[in-house]
Design a protein around this motif. Structure first.
Motif, short mmCIF file in Angstrom:
data_model
loop_
_atom_site.label_atom_id
_atom_site.label_comp_id
_atom_site.label_asym_id
_atom_site.label_seq_id
_atom_site.Cartn_x
_atom_site.Cartn_y
_atom_site.Cartn_z
N ILE A 9 0.42 -26.87 49.50
CA ILE A 9 1.89 -26.79 49.53
C ILE A 9 2.34 -25.87 50.65
CG2 ILE A 9 3.94 -26.00 48.28
CD1 ILE A 9 2.60 -27.02 45.71
N GLU A 10 1.69 -24.71 50.75
CA GLU A 10 2.04 -23.76 51.81
C GLU A 10 1.86 -24.38 53.19
OE1 GLU A 10 -0.30 -20.24 51.17
OE2 GLU A 10 1.04 -19.50 49.63
N LYS A 11 0.77 -25.13 53.35
CA LYS A 11 0.49 -25.80 54.63
C LYS A 11 1.59 -26.80 54.99
CE LYS A 11 -4.06 -26.91 56.38
NZ LYS A 11 -5.30 -27.62 56.09
N LYS A 12 2.00 -27.59 54.02
CA LYS A 12 2.98 -28.64 54.27
C LYS A 12 4.39 -28.10 54.45
CE LYS A 12 0.54 -32.39 52.03
NZ LYS A 12 0.57 -33.44 51.01
N THR A 13 4.74 -27.05 53.70
CA THR A 13 6.12 -26.56 53.72
C THR A 13 6.31 -25.32 54.57
OG1 THR A 13 5.80 -25.14 51.78
CG2 THR A 13 6.50 -27.43 51.39
N MET A 17 3.74 -19.27 48.75
CA MET A 17 3.88 -19.45 47.31
C MET A 17 4.04 -18.12 46.57
SD MET A 17 4.20 -22.60 47.03
CE MET A 17 4.33 -22.70 45.27
N ASN A 18 3.44 -17.05 47.09
CA ASN A 18 3.62 -15.75 46.45
C ASN A 18 5.08 -15.32 46.48
OD1 ASN A 18 0.96 -15.27 45.66
ND2 ASN A 18 0.42 -14.44 47.66
N GLU A 19 5.77 -15.63 47.58
CA GLU A 19 7.20 -15.30 47.67
C GLU A 19 8.00 -16.12 46.66
OE1 GLU A 19 9.03 -14.58 51.61
OE2 GLU A 19 7.09 -15.27 52.36
N ILE A 20 7.62 -17.37 46.47
CA ILE A 20 8.30 -18.22 45.48
C ILE A 20 8.10 -17.66 44.08
CG2 ILE A 20 8.36 -20.51 44.41
CD1 ILE A 20 9.57 -20.48 47.18
N PHE A 21 6.87 -17.28 43.77
CA PHE A 21 6.59 -16.72 42.43
C PHE A 21 7.32 -15.40 42.22
CE2 PHE A 21 2.44 -19.18 42.81
CZ PHE A 21 2.92 -20.23 42.04
N GLN A 22 7.40 -14.56 43.24
CA GLN A 22 8.13 -13.30 43.13
C GLN A 22 9.62 -13.56 42.92
OE1 GLN A 22 7.09 -11.24 46.72
NE2 GLN A 22 5.14 -10.49 45.90
#
Length: 85
Positions: A9-13, A17-22
């Protein structure tokens, strides 16, 4: 969930993801009727999405969320940020 899934997901977007979870974690107990809180979330979403937003657009998003009772979530804000004028 699988770690490789999030890496893909990180590669494509290009979104960490850690920022999204935070961000998601910070939203759980936030007061979305508070203008300062809503502005902070909007600015975080714009930063995570690597988008700049004008003060006018930020004001419109804040007004929509606070006054119109729109639900505050990443997708709602991201869609508003990405809308073309």
């Amino acid at each position: 969930m699988e770690n490789q899934f999030f890496k893909n997901i990180e590669k494509k977007t290009g979104v960490n993801m850690n920022e999204i979870f935070q961000l998601a974690s910070s939203l759980q107990n936030a007061n979305f009727q508070d203008e300062k809180t809503v502005r902070s979330v909007i600015q975080k979403v714009a930063r995570i999405a690597n988008r700049s937003i004008s003060k006018d657009l930020e004001n419109k998003i804040v007004q929509t969320i606070i006054q119109d009772g729109k639900q505050l979530d990443f997708n709602t804000i991201a869609k508003m940020i990405n809308q073309k004028k």
